[in-house]
Design an enzyme around this catalytic site. Structure first.
Site, PDB file in Angstrom:
ATOM      1  N   HIS A   4    -122.500   9.870 -50.554  1.00 42.25           N
ATOM      2  CA  HIS A   4    -122.294  11.328 -50.601  1.00 42.25           C
ATOM      3  C   HIS A   4    -122.592  11.944 -51.962  1.00 42.25           C
ATOM      4  CE1 HIS A   4    -119.780   9.903 -47.239  1.00 42.25           C
ATOM      5  NE2 HIS A   4    -120.129  11.051 -46.673  1.00 42.25           N
ATOM      6  N   GLU A  77    -116.332   6.683 -54.165  1.00 39.24           N
ATOM      7  CA  GLU A  77    -117.699   6.375 -54.584  1.00 39.24           C
ATOM      8  C   GLU A  77    -117.799   6.257 -56.105  1.00 39.24           C
ATOM      9  OE1 GLU A  77    -120.446   8.905 -52.387  1.00 39.24           O
ATOM     10  OE2 GLU A  77    -119.635   8.205 -50.471  1.00 39.24           O
ATOM     11  N   ARG A 165     -98.321  31.078 -46.948  1.00 43.64           N
ATOM     12  CA  ARG A 165     -98.957  32.388 -47.099  1.00 43.64           C
ATOM     13  C   ARG A 165     -98.987  33.079 -45.738  1.00 43.64           C
ATOM     14  NH1 ARG A 165    -101.974  33.104 -51.867  1.00 43.64           N
ATOM     15  NH2 ARG A 165    -102.113  31.204 -53.087  1.00 43.64           N
ATOM     16  N   ARG A 220     -96.913  33.368 -57.707  1.00 46.72           N
ATOM     17  CA  ARG A 220     -96.549  33.791 -56.359  1.00 46.72           C
ATOM     18  C   ARG A 220     -95.236  34.558 -56.323  1.00 46.72           C
ATOM     19  NH1 ARG A 220     -98.399  30.552 -52.257  1.00 46.72           N
ATOM     20  NH2 ARG A 220     -97.406  32.086 -50.893  1.00 46.72           N
TER      21      ARG A 220
HETATM   22  N1  URA Z   1    -105.089  27.103 -55.824  1.00 48.61           N
HETATM   23  C1  URA Z   1    -104.152  26.919 -54.871  1.00 48.61           C
HETATM   24  O1  URA Z   1    -104.149  25.901 -54.178  1.00 48.61           O
HETATM   25  N2  URA Z   1    -103.227  27.888 -54.689  1.00 48.61           N
HETATM   26  C2  URA Z   1    -103.206  29.029 -55.413  1.00 48.61           C
HETATM   27  O2  URA Z   1    -102.342  29.879 -55.194  1.00 48.61           O
HETATM   28  C3  URA Z   1    -104.197  29.206 -56.407  1.00 48.61           C
HETATM   29  C4  URA Z   1    -105.126  28.230 -56.584  1.00 48.61           C
END
Ligand code: URA
Length: 258
Positions: A4, A77, A165, A220
């Site tokens: 790959h 790999e 989310r 977040r």
């Molecule tokens: N990468 C992720 O996995 N989550 C985020 O909130 C930002 C970047």
């Protein structure tokens, strides 16, 4: 020639260290930041590779794509070509309110919210970073002058439900993940990303060494999506810290023959 990544032993010129961004678009820039002598090697699917230098040492930069399955192929790999040290660089979403943007998170251990690592070791097996690489990443972050944190990362196969989310297309997050962000916060997890659990588990299971440093692009507790203006800064901070980390690993500490 590996299936790959389309690299051979001759092409990587004895490199023992691979730097692994997720994004193929970041490989060239990272390679050129480390050395003006960087050269393009190969590009196939999500795997783009450049060979660069830190002093006299060859360093391979190879993208892995997003998530554990594609990363596992790259690690398999690359290990087959003689790579012994794996440094993941990437972006991340912080979940603790005190974490600044921009800043760096160095993962000491990962919550295994992936699937690929279970193909290498049972779930009781820890996903932990190598201590020497982690110490080098800490030294590099310190030298870069960018704020940094060390601790546990929740490493999820999915960006949407696995990171709780609710802007997932269905707007529905399955019960297993409802309340999971708060749970990880309460368990002092620092951030979400998508590759460290797979990387650490495979590297440990293979007797190889891995570490992970990520640039915080969103917190977040304040936003769900990053402000575009932060992305360039985040990338520059990461490249700066990586350069110092490699210097520390290869030249100051003197413990790695790469
Ligand atoms: N990468 C992720 O996995 N989550 C985020 O909130 C930002 C970047």
């Amino acid at each position: 020639m590996k299936y790959h990544i389309k690299l051979s032993r001759e092409m990587i010129q004895g490199a023992k260290i691979a730097v692994l961004p997720g994004d193929p678009g970041r490989v060239e820039k990272t390679a050129k930041t480390l050395s003006a002598d960087a050269v393009f090697l190969a590009s196939n699917r999500e795997y783009t590779s450049w060979l660069t230098k830190s002093g006299p040492h060859s360093i391979l930069i190879c993208s892995t794509g997003i998530g554990g399955p594609s990363l596992s192929i790259a690690v398999e790999e690359l290990a087959g070509l003689g790579i012994e040290y794996f440094i993941r660089i990437g972006t991340t979403g912080a979940i603790q309110p005190n974490i600044e943007i921009p800043s760096l998170i160095i993962t000491t251990g990962a919550v295994r919210l992936d699937g690929a690592s279970k193909h290498y070791a049972p779930i009781e097996y820890p996903a932990v970073a190598d201590l020497d690489i982690t110490n080098s990443l800490i030294a590099g972050a310190k030298a870069s002058g960018v704020a940094y944190y060390t601790g546990i990362t929740a490493s999820s196969d999915t960006f949407y439900p696995g990171q709780e989310r609710y802007d997932t297309f269905s707007k529905y997050v399955i019960k297993d993940f409802q309340g999971s962000l708060e749970q990880w916060q309460k368990l002092n997890v620092l951030n979400f990303e998508m590759e460290s659990a797979t990387l650490f588990t495979i590297a440990s299971a293979f007797g190889l060494k891995a570490g992970c440093i990520a640039s915080v692009i969103v917190n977040r507790t304040r936003n769900e999506t990053p402000d575009d203006s932060i992305l360039k800064q985040a990338e520059e901070n990461l490249a700066l810290a990586l350069g110092h980390s490699l210097e520390y690993m290869l030249h100051k500490r003197g413990g790695i023959k790469a």
